[in-house]
Write an enzyme that holds these catalytic residues in place. Structure first.
Site, PDB file in Angstrom:
ATOM      1  CE1 TYR A 189      14.091  44.530  38.245  1.00 29.05           C
ATOM      2  CE2 TYR A 189      13.147  42.511  37.383  1.00 29.05           C
ATOM      3  CZ  TYR A 189      13.003  43.694  38.087  1.00 29.05           C
ATOM      4  OH  TYR A 189      11.790  44.024  38.608  1.00 29.05           O
ATOM      5  CG  ASN A 213       6.598  45.236  43.011  1.00 29.38           C
ATOM      6  OD1 ASN A 213       7.370  46.020  42.479  1.00 29.38           O
ATOM      7  ND2 ASN A 213       6.046  44.232  42.362  1.00 29.38           N
ATOM      8  CG  HIS A 250       9.487  49.227  38.180  1.00 30.89           C
ATOM      9  ND1 HIS A 250       8.869  49.316  39.410  1.00 30.89           N
ATOM     10  CD2 HIS A 250       9.346  47.943  37.791  1.00 30.89           C
ATOM     11  CE1 HIS A 250       8.391  48.125  39.748  1.00 30.89           C
ATOM     12  NE2 HIS A 250       8.666  47.275  38.780  1.00 30.89           N
TER      13      HIS A 250
END
Length: 528
Positions: free
Chosen positions: A351, A141, A63
Site C-alpha cells: 500500500y 472491504n 480500487h
C-alpha cells in the site's frame, strides 16, 4: 503610481496563472490574425494545457473507482461492560464521547476509474482516523473475508480478475480458472456471486478490516482483534437483473447516493464492532485465526460495539481529497499493532509503496493525507516537497540522528511494548488448518432462499461457458461445502446452454450478445 482602470484592476476573484499573473484573455490563443497560426510564446496557454495534460495521476491498480466523505468517529470507551483500556491503550478509543475526525473512501475493486458502480465486485471501505497520536488507517472491504490467505498470490489473483491482456475484456473463465485452482477462494466466491456481491450503494453496506490485527494495553498485553462496520441505515443488496436495470439509467448511482444524502443532511452512520481473541494459534479451532478466508464465529467470539462513525461533509474537490487520498495497512498508532497475518504483512509494504509511485514521495504532505498534529522528521527532498518537517527551534542544519546539536529526539515509550515470543523454522508453506469449504457451506445454508437461488443462477450462467475441468473443480468444491449446493450447481450446469462467450463482466446477463445487438438495433445514417 498610475491608477488602474476598473476593467483591469485585480480583484479577489480575478483569474491568474500559477505564477500569480492576472489572465486577461482565457478564451483565445495569441495568433497571427484571428484564424492563426498560433505562436510559440503563448505562455498562459502553454501553462494551462501542459497542466491539463498532467491532471491525472496514475490510476490505482485496484480500487480505482471511488467516492469519499469527511466525518467523525465517536468512541464509546468500553468493550461490553469493561473499560476499553483493558484491551488497548490507543487514545482514539479512550474517554466516552471523544470525537476524532475521519475521511472515508469507498470503492469498487477491479475496474477503472469511471466503471459502473453496479458491477459484481467487492467494495473497498477505507477509513483514515486523524487521531491525536497521528493517523490510523483502517483499510478493508465490505465483505469480511478474502479470496486468498497469502500475499504471494495477490498479483496473480488481480491479473486473473482484471481484463484479458489481449482482448482487454474481463473474462469469467480466467476468474474461475484462478478460483478453481485456489480452493481457499471458494467462500469468497460464494459471497461475491450472491446478492452480497452487488451492494445497493455505499451507505447501505457493511465494512470490515478483513485482516487480523492486535490491540495492546498499558501493561503490554496483546490480543487479536477483528473490525466490523455495521451501517445504521440497514443493509441492502441487489440481484444481477436489478443491478443491470440501474446501470442502464446511471452508472454513478452509488457516488451520487452518498453525495446527495450528505447534502440533504441525512448523514450516514456506521457502528464499529470488534471481535477479540487471545493471541495465539488456537489449536481448538478448525481454522487458523490469521486466515483471511475465514470468519470468526460470533457465537464463540461476540461482536462488541466500541464506537460510531458519522459522515457529514462532502469533499470540496474530488481530485484533491478523494483521488489523492492515500491509505496503508501499516498506518497504526500506539496501542494498535500488527498480527502475523501473512496477507496483512504483504499489504503493509504494497500500500505505502503504491502511494509513493502514484502520488509521489511526499504524498503525506498533502492536506488530505497529513495528520492533524505536529510533524517533525529528518526526511527531505523528493518530488513535490514543499516544506521541511522542522520542529520549533530545531537546528535546520541537522537532518540526521542521533545528534548533540539540537536535532530531533526520540519519543518516550508510552506503556510497555508487546513482545510475543516467536520460534520456528523459516519455510515457504501454507498454514496447516485450511478447511477451505466448511464456512462456505455454512454461509450457503445461512442465505435466504432467494439469495441461494440468485447465487446458483449467477454461478451457472458464468461457469457454463468455462472449460469442463473448471466446472468439475467448482462443482467438487460446492459439494464439499454443502450437498445441496453441489447437486444444484451440477444439475444447473448440465442443463445450461453453452453458446455464449466468457468475455464479459462477472455475472452479466447476456452481455456477450451486446456487440451484435448494437449492429442489429443501430439506425442507418448517411455520411455528412
Amino acid at each position: 503610481m498610475t491608477q488602474q482602470n476598473d476593467s483591469t484592476h485585480e480583484q479577489d476573484t480575478t483569474l491568474t496563472n500559477r505564477q500569480g499573473h492576472p489572465v486577461t484573455n482565457n478564451q483565445n490563443l495569441r495568433t497571427v490574425s484571428n484564424r492563426g497560426p498560433a505562436t510559440l510564446e503563448n505562455y498562459d496557454f502553454l501553462e494551462k494545457i501542459s497542466h491539463f495534460d498532467r491532471e491525472r495521476v496514475p490510476e490505482r491498480v485496484v480500487h480505482a473507482r471511488g467516492a469519499g466523505a469527511h466525518g467523525y468517529f465517536e468512541t464509546y470507551g468500553v468493550v461490553g461492560d469493561e473499560p476499553i483500556s483493558k484491551y488497548t491503550r490507543a487514545k482514539v478509543f479512550q474517554d466516552k464521547e471523544k470525537k476524532t475526525p475521519v475521511f472515508v473512501r469507498f470503492s469498487t475493486v477491479i475496474h477503472g476509474g469511471h466503471s459502473p458502480e453496479t458491477l459484481r465486485d467487492p467494495r473497498g471501505f477505507a477509513v483514515k482516523f486523524y487521531t491525536e497520536d497521528g493517523n490510523w488507517d483502517l483499510v478493508g472491504n465490505n465483505l469480511k473475508i478474502f479470496f486468498i490467505r497469502d500475499a504471494m498470490k495477490f498479483p496473480d489473483m488481480i491479473h486473473a480478475f482484471k481484463p484479458d491482456p489481449i482482448t482487454n475484456i474481463q473474462n469469467v473463465e480466467r476468474f474461475f480458472d484462478f478460483c478453481a485452482s485456489s480452493p481457499e477462494s471458494f467462500h469468497m466466491v460464494t459471497f461475491v456471486y450472491s446478492p452480497w456481491g452487488i451492494p445497493a450503494n455505499y451507505r447501505m453496506m457493511q465494512g470490515s478490516g478483513v485482516n487480523t490485527y492486535k490491540w495492546v494495553n498499558q501493561e503490554g498485553k496483546g490480543v487479536l482483534v477483528k473490525y466490523h462496520w455495521e451501517p445504521l441505515q440497514g443493509i441492502k443488496n441487489l440481484t444481477q437483473k436489478e443491478a443491470e436495470e440501474i446501470q442502464q439509467k446511471n452508472f454513478n448511482h452509488a457516488t451520487q447516493d452518498l453525495y446527495d444524502a450528505i447534502e440533504r443532511e441525512e448523514f450516514p452512520e456506521w457502528e464499529l464492532h470488534v471481535q477479540i481473541m487471545e493471541d495465539g494459534p488456537h489449536p481448538e479451532l478448525d481454522f487458523d485465526p490469521l486466515d483471511d478466508t475465514k470468519l470468526w464465529p460470533n457465537d464463540q467470539f461476540p461482536w462488541y460495539p466500541v464506537g460510531k462513525m458519522v459522515l457529514n461533509k462532502n469533499p470540496e474537490d474530488y481530485f484533491a481529497e478523494v483521488e489523492q487520498a492515500t491509505f496503508g495497512t501499516g498506518v497504526l498508532v500506539d496501542g494498535l499493532d500488527f498480527s502475523d497475518d501473512k496477507m496483512l504483512q504483504g499489504r503493509t509494504f504494497s500500500y505505502s509503496d503504491t502511494q509513493r509511485h502514484r502520488v509521489g514521495a511526499n504524498y503525506l504532505q498533502l492536506p488530505i493525507n497529513a495528520p492533524k498534529k505536529r510533524v517533525a522528521t529528518n526526511q527531505s527532498g523528493g518530488q513535490m516537497m514543499y516544506k521541511r518537517d522542522l520542529a520549533p527551534g530545531q537546528n535546520p542544519h541537522i537532518n540526521y540522528g542521533p545528534s548533540m546539536l539540537n536535532g530531533l529526539k526520540e519519543a518516550t515509550q508510552n506503556g510497555k511494548e508487546y513482545t510475543p515470543y516467536i520460534e520456528g523454522n523459516l519455510v515457504r508453506e501454507s498454514i496447516d488448518r485450511q478447511s477451505n469449504t466448511k464456512q462456505a457451506g455454512e454461509t450457503y445454508r445461512n442465505f435466504e432462499q432467494w439469495e441461494r437461488d440468485e447465487l446458483l443462477a449467477n454461478l451457472i450462467r458464468d461457469l457454463a461457458v468455462c472449460h469442463m475441468d473448471i466446472q468439475n473443480a467448482m462443482i467438487a468444491l460446492a459439494a464439499e461445502a454443502d450437498e445441496e449446493y453441489g447437486r444444484l450447481l451440477k444439475e444447473g450446469l448440465h442443463k445450461a446452454r453453452k453458446e455464449s462467450s466468457p468475455s464479459k463482466p462477472l455475472g452479466n446477463i447476456g452481455g456477450d450478445h451486446a456487440p451484435q445487438d448494437a449492429i442489429d438495433k443501430g439506425h442507418n445514417a448517411e455520411p455528412y
